[in-house]
Design a protein around this motif. Structure first.
Motif, mmCIF file in Angstrom:
data_model
loop_
_atom_site.group_PDB
_atom_site.id
_atom_site.type_symbol
_atom_site.label_atom_id
_atom_site.label_comp_id
_atom_site.label_asym_id
_atom_site.label_seq_id
_atom_site.Cartn_x
_atom_site.Cartn_y
_atom_site.Cartn_z
ATOM 1 N N ARG A 1 0.828 -1.209 0.000
ATOM 2 C CA ARG A 1 0.000 0.000 0.000
ATOM 3 C C ARG A 1 0.867 1.265 0.000
ATOM 4 O O ARG A 1 0.533 2.253 -0.651
ATOM 5 N N LEU A 2 1.990 1.202 0.733
ATOM 6 C CA LEU A 2 2.885 2.370 0.739
ATOM 7 C C LEU A 2 3.425 2.640 -0.655
ATOM 8 O O LEU A 2 3.466 3.783 -1.109
ATOM 9 N N GLY A 3 3.853 1.571 -1.328
ATOM 10 C CA GLY A 3 4.387 1.702 -2.688
ATOM 11 C C GLY A 3 3.346 2.320 -3.596
ATOM 12 O O GLY A 3 3.655 3.175 -4.435
ATOM 13 N N ALA B 1 9.107 6.746 3.839
ATOM 14 C CA ALA B 1 9.363 5.487 3.125
ATOM 15 C C ALA B 1 8.771 4.305 3.904
ATOM 16 O O ALA B 1 8.450 3.279 3.322
ATOM 17 N N GLU B 2 8.625 4.448 5.217
ATOM 18 C CA GLU B 2 8.153 3.317 6.048
ATOM 19 C C GLU B 2 6.699 3.399 6.469
ATOM 20 O O GLU B 2 6.100 2.386 6.799
ATOM 21 N N ARG B 3 6.147 4.609 6.519
ATOM 22 C CA ARG B 3 4.802 4.736 7.081
ATOM 23 C C ARG B 3 3.996 5.843 6.416
ATOM 24 O O ARG B 3 4.563 6.831 5.935
ATOM 25 N N ALA B 4 2.678 5.658 6.453
ATOM 26 C CA ALA B 4 1.765 6.737 6.052
ATOM 27 C C ALA B 4 0.777 6.932 7.195
ATOM 28 O O ALA B 4 0.224 5.955 7.709
ATOM 29 N N TYR B 5 0.595 8.172 7.605
ATOM 30 C CA TYR B 5 -0.330 8.494 8.704
ATOM 31 C C TYR B 5 -1.533 9.248 8.141
ATOM 32 O O TYR B 5 -1.362 10.137 7.289
ATOM 33 N N PHE B 6 -2.694 8.900 8.648
ATOM 34 C CA PHE B 6 -3.938 9.533 8.171
ATOM 35 C C PHE B 6 -4.790 10.016 9.336
ATOM 36 O O PHE B 6 -4.757 9.426 10.414
#
Ligand code: SAH
Length: 237
Positions: free
Chosen positions: A24-26, A59-64
């Motif tokens: 999902r990050l990619g 690169a490691e995480r997405a915060y919402f």
């Protein structure tokens, strides 16, 4: 990925979510080319859909931060699909397609022309099946995971499961050469039976018809399982 499907593990409380898996990050980095501040379509597994603001992306995480989560997922199709187990790659694609189309109950069935080795495939592991279902939900924008059950014997299915299923559903057996054409735009709950790549054998067809299923065809062209299922579902519903 037309929707970011959030699992319970992704929810960090207080209307916040964080994802850290490479797939999902990619996608956020390379396909959406998202940047903080973007409003993205999200859904909570088994729950509502809505918009979330991307607050931080590394690169490691997405915060919402979840904003408006008030949209219900689309209505499911009134169908239980009984699919003779196809070969692993076809299974993967078929699970994705039927999930995207709104099927919520899937039984994978053994029949004479299903190769026994397919039951040993890694594609049948729970995590693998789950992955394909998630891809279908993300594609279609839905949050309700289908139930998938494995029925590894034709006779036990016929004798122990089919009779009670046929009390709740009208059974439609897709088989080339049947006298009636596949009905259109049906409103009743349907049990749709689709054969393996080699088709159902004559004995299986006889038994299914004797149990109360109705045979139907989709015309003179013999379609691959994944095409047949898609064509059947769109014609039926
Ligand atoms: N060789 C097999 C066809 C297998 S196609 C045979 O002649 O029976 C795989 C499955 O897709 C079939 O068992 C059936 O459930 C479905 N299917 C494919 N084409 C179809 C058609 N024209 N009508 C009805 N079902 C079809």
């Amino acid at each position: 990925m037309n929707l970011i499907l959030l699992s319970p593990d992704d929810l960090t409380g207080d209307n916040r979510a964080c994802i850290s898996d490479p797939r999902r990050l990619g996608h956020l980095h390379n396909v959406h080319r998202s940047t903080p501040g973007d409003l993205l379509t999200v859904g909570i597994q088994g729950g509502a859909m809505g918009k979330a603001r991307l607050t931080e992306l590394t690169a490691e995480r997405a915060y919402f931060t979840l904003e408006t989560m008030d949209e219900p997922p689309p209505a499911p199709l009134p169908v239980h699909l009984v699919l003779a187990l196809p070969r692993p790659r076809m299974l993967a694609r078929t699970l994705e397609h039927v999930t995207a189309l709104g099927v919520k109950d899937i039984t994978l069935l053994h029949t004479k022309r299903v190769e026994k080795s397919y039951w040993q495939s890694p594609e049948l592991r729970t995590e693998k099946i789950h992955q394909h279902l998630v891809l279908g939900l993300e594609q279609a924008r839905d949050t309700q995971l289908p139930n998938v059950t494995l029925s590894k014997g034709f006779r036990p299915f016929l004798e122990e499961q089919l009779p009670s299923l046929l009390k709740q559903y009208r059974g439609l057996l897709a088989h080339p050469g049947m006298p009636h054409a596949c009905p259109r735009d049906v409103k009743y709950p349907t049990l749709l039976l689709v054969g393996p790549e080699g088709g159902f054998i004559a004995w299986e067809v006889e038994q299914l018809l004797a149990a109360g299923c109705e045979g139907m065809h989709l015309g003179p062209r013999i379609l691959r399982v994944e095409t047949a299922v898609t064509a059947l579902l769109s014609r039926l519903f």
